[in-house]
Design a protein around this motif. Structure first.
Motif, PDB file in Angstrom:
ATOM      1  N   CYS A 127       0.828  -1.213   0.000  1.00  0.00           N
ATOM      2  CA  CYS A 127       0.000   0.000   0.000  1.00  0.00           C
ATOM      3  C   CYS A 127       0.866   1.269   0.000  1.00  0.00           C
ATOM      4  O   CYS A 127       1.234   1.765  -1.055  1.00  0.00           O
ATOM      5  CB  CYS A 127      -0.940  -0.049   1.207  1.00  0.00           C
ATOM      6  SG  CYS A 127      -2.012   1.383   1.338  1.00  0.00           S
ATOM      7  N   GLY A 128       1.160   1.809   1.159  1.00  0.00           N
ATOM      8  CA  GLY A 128       1.981   3.027   1.240  1.00  0.00           C
ATOM      9  C   GLY A 128       1.198   4.324   1.055  1.00  0.00           C
ATOM     10  O   GLY A 128       1.783   5.402   0.997  1.00  0.00           O
ATOM     11  N   LEU A 129      -0.135   4.224   1.014  1.00  0.00           N
ATOM     12  CA  LEU A 129      -0.926   5.431   0.746  1.00  0.00           C
ATOM     13  C   LEU A 129      -0.858   6.448   1.892  1.00  0.00           C
ATOM     14  O   LEU A 129      -1.118   7.623   1.676  1.00  0.00           O
ATOM     15  CB  LEU A 129      -2.386   5.053   0.455  1.00  0.00           C
ATOM     16  CG  LEU A 129      -2.611   4.242  -0.829  1.00  0.00           C
ATOM     17  CD1 LEU A 129      -4.075   3.843  -0.952  1.00  0.00           C
ATOM     18  CD2 LEU A 129      -2.180   5.011  -2.059  1.00  0.00           C
ATOM     19  N   CYS A 130      -0.499   5.988   3.115  1.00  0.00           N
ATOM     20  CA  CYS A 130      -0.374   6.956   4.217  1.00  0.00           C
ATOM     21  C   CYS A 130       1.030   7.542   4.293  1.00  0.00           C
ATOM     22  O   CYS A 130       1.327   8.329   5.196  1.00  0.00           O
ATOM     23  CB  CYS A 130      -0.779   6.321   5.559  1.00  0.00           C
ATOM     24  SG  CYS A 130       0.223   4.919   6.062  1.00  0.00           S
ATOM     25  N   LEU A 150      -2.950  10.011   1.120  1.00  0.00           N
ATOM     26  CA  LEU A 150      -3.879  10.249   2.235  1.00  0.00           C
ATOM     27  C   LEU A 150      -3.601  11.562   2.959  1.00  0.00           C
ATOM     28  O   LEU A 150      -4.529  12.212   3.430  1.00  0.00           O
ATOM     29  CB  LEU A 150      -3.792   9.100   3.246  1.00  0.00           C
ATOM     30  CG  LEU A 150      -4.644   7.877   2.937  1.00  0.00           C
ATOM     31  CD1 LEU A 150      -4.199   6.691   3.776  1.00  0.00           C
ATOM     32  CD2 LEU A 150      -6.109   8.151   3.204  1.00  0.00           C
ATOM     33  N   PHE A 210      -1.182   5.562  13.859  1.00  0.00           N
ATOM     34  CA  PHE A 210      -2.175   5.565  12.782  1.00  0.00           C
ATOM     35  C   PHE A 210      -2.498   4.140  12.329  1.00  0.00           C
ATOM     36  O   PHE A 210      -1.634   3.398  11.873  1.00  0.00           O
ATOM     37  CB  PHE A 210      -1.666   6.376  11.571  1.00  0.00           C
ATOM     38  CG  PHE A 210      -2.640   6.342  10.429  1.00  0.00           C
ATOM     39  CD1 PHE A 210      -3.859   6.989  10.518  1.00  0.00           C
ATOM     40  CD2 PHE A 210      -2.353   5.631   9.262  1.00  0.00           C
ATOM     41  CE1 PHE A 210      -4.785   6.941   9.466  1.00  0.00           C
ATOM     42  CE2 PHE A 210      -3.257   5.582   8.209  1.00  0.00           C
ATOM     43  CZ  PHE A 210      -4.470   6.233   8.309  1.00  0.00           C
ATOM     44  N   CYS A 228      -5.168   2.631   9.656  1.00  0.00           N
ATOM     45  CA  CYS A 228      -6.195   3.020   8.686  1.00  0.00           C
ATOM     46  C   CYS A 228      -7.432   2.134   8.856  1.00  0.00           C
ATOM     47  O   CYS A 228      -7.400   1.123   9.561  1.00  0.00           O
ATOM     48  CB  CYS A 228      -5.632   2.916   7.277  1.00  0.00           C
ATOM     49  SG  CYS A 228      -5.413   1.221   6.741  1.00  0.00           S
ATOM     50  N   LEU A 265      -6.883  -1.635   8.125  1.00  0.00           N
ATOM     51  CA  LEU A 265      -6.227  -2.397   9.202  1.00  0.00           C
ATOM     52  C   LEU A 265      -7.223  -2.661  10.335  1.00  0.00           C
ATOM     53  O   LEU A 265      -7.292  -3.764  10.876  1.00  0.00           O
ATOM     54  CB  LEU A 265      -5.025  -1.622   9.750  1.00  0.00           C
ATOM     55  CG  LEU A 265      -3.730  -1.656   8.934  1.00  0.00           C
ATOM     56  CD1 LEU A 265      -2.664  -0.810   9.612  1.00  0.00           C
ATOM     57  CD2 LEU A 265      -3.215  -3.079   8.757  1.00  0.00           C
ATOM     58  N   ILE A 323      -7.064  -1.767  -1.555  1.00  0.00           N
ATOM     59  CA  ILE A 323      -5.798  -1.034  -1.684  1.00  0.00           C
ATOM     60  C   ILE A 323      -5.427  -0.917  -3.164  1.00  0.00           C
ATOM     61  O   ILE A 323      -5.068   0.160  -3.657  1.00  0.00           O
ATOM     62  CB  ILE A 323      -4.672  -1.750  -0.890  1.00  0.00           C
ATOM     63  CG1 ILE A 323      -4.881  -1.539   0.610  1.00  0.00           C
ATOM     64  CG2 ILE A 323      -3.288  -1.252  -1.319  1.00  0.00           C
ATOM     65  CD1 ILE A 323      -3.996  -2.405   1.489  1.00  0.00           C
ATOM     66  N   PHE A 371     -10.208   4.036   4.194  1.00  0.00           N
ATOM     67  CA  PHE A 371      -8.962   4.259   4.924  1.00  0.00           C
ATOM     68  C   PHE A 371      -9.095   5.217   6.113  1.00  0.00           C
ATOM     69  O   PHE A 371      -8.351   5.120   7.070  1.00  0.00           O
ATOM     70  CB  PHE A 371      -7.891   4.829   3.976  1.00  0.00           C
ATOM     71  CG  PHE A 371      -7.478   3.874   2.903  1.00  0.00           C
ATOM     72  CD1 PHE A 371      -6.356   3.071   3.055  1.00  0.00           C
ATOM     73  CD2 PHE A 371      -8.208   3.747   1.742  1.00  0.00           C
ATOM     74  CE1 PHE A 371      -5.973   2.165   2.089  1.00  0.00           C
ATOM     75  CE2 PHE A 371      -7.845   2.851   0.742  1.00  0.00           C
ATOM     76  CZ  PHE A 371      -6.720   2.055   0.910  1.00  0.00           C
TER      77      PHE A 371
HETATM   78  S1  SF4 Z   1      -1.596   1.776   7.453  1.00  0.00           S
HETATM   79 FE1  SF4 Z   1      -3.223   1.493   5.919  1.00  0.00          FE
HETATM   80  S2  SF4 Z   1      -2.948   3.235   4.519  1.00  0.00           S
HETATM   81 FE2  SF4 Z   1      -1.022   2.993   5.642  1.00  0.00          FE
HETATM   82  S3  SF4 Z   1       0.267   1.612   4.394  1.00  0.00           S
HETATM   83 FE3  SF4 Z   1      -0.833   0.338   5.876  1.00  0.00          FE
HETATM   84  S4  SF4 Z   1      -2.655  -0.351   4.775  1.00  0.00           S
HETATM   85 FE4  SF4 Z   1      -1.880   1.439   3.670  1.00  0.00          FE
END
Ligand code: SF4
Ligand code: SF4
Length: 169
Positions: A13-16, A21, A78, A80, A83, A100, A167
């Motif tokens: 993922c890596g969106l955060c 995000l 954090f 999301c 998770l 994702i 998320f």
């Molecule tokens: S915490 Fe959530 S948004 Fe961040 S990398 Fe992990 S799955 Fe992605």
């Protein structure tokens, strides 16, 4: 949060961390700003009393956090929505991975549209890139450009819906 869920989801993922995000992340009590700066975070004064670091995060290697053991408190805390959902048994890890993947495809679609509109500042946070692209004057005689603006608005709207639903809950 169970390490198992984090290990399954986060490297895919890596969106955060990549600015999809968040445009920036504030430091919290207990964070050692000097050490974090030495570790590579790009800090700035967000308010008179609060430091933050910009996203895309300088410590994100495209898949993982390079300073995971030393990451700031906000990153530690954090979790999301995906998770949390997997931990609560509301969805499977596979279902979360599909969400994702769909969000990442849409984020890449937004980036591609930004490039086509001439916004190629990849180190700038996605939301700032979008604001910059939308504030540029539109030449209505350039039909293609007006169309691309419309496409971008729809793509961002779809992305925001996914991020808020999956998320940020
Ligand atoms: S915490 Fe959530 S948004 Fe961040 S990398 Fe992990 S799955 Fe992605
Ligand atoms: S410090 Fe690590 S966990 Fe926090 S945003 Fe940067 S790459 Fe992500």
């Amino acid at each position: 949060m169970a390490m198992n869920s984090i290990e399954q989801l986060c490297p895919n993922c890596g969106l955060c961390c990549d600015s999809t995000l968040f445009a920036d992340v504030e430091l919290r009590a207990g964070d050692d700003s000097k050490r974090l700066k030495k570790l590579g975070l790009t800090l700035f004064a967000k308010t008179k009393t609060r430091l933050a670091f910009v996203q895309p995060c300088a410590c994100f290697d495209g898949k993982l956090c390079r300073i995971y053991a030393d990451r700031p408190n906000r990153c530690r805390k954090f979790d999301c929505g995906l998770l949390k959902g997997v931990a609560a048994g509301e969805l499977t890890a596979n279902a979360a991975l599909k969400k994702i993947s769909a969000a990442k495809i849409q984020a890449e679609n937004v980036r591609a549209l930004l490039r086509r509109l001439g916004q190629r500042d990849e180190p700038m946070a996605l939301t700032h890139r979008y604001a910059e692209a939308m504030s540029a004057p539109i030449d209505l005689s350039d039909e293609g450009r007006a169309e691309r603006h419309g496409e971008l608005m729809l793509a961002v709207n779809d992305l925001m819906t996914r991020l808020e639903r999956d998320f940020l809950r």
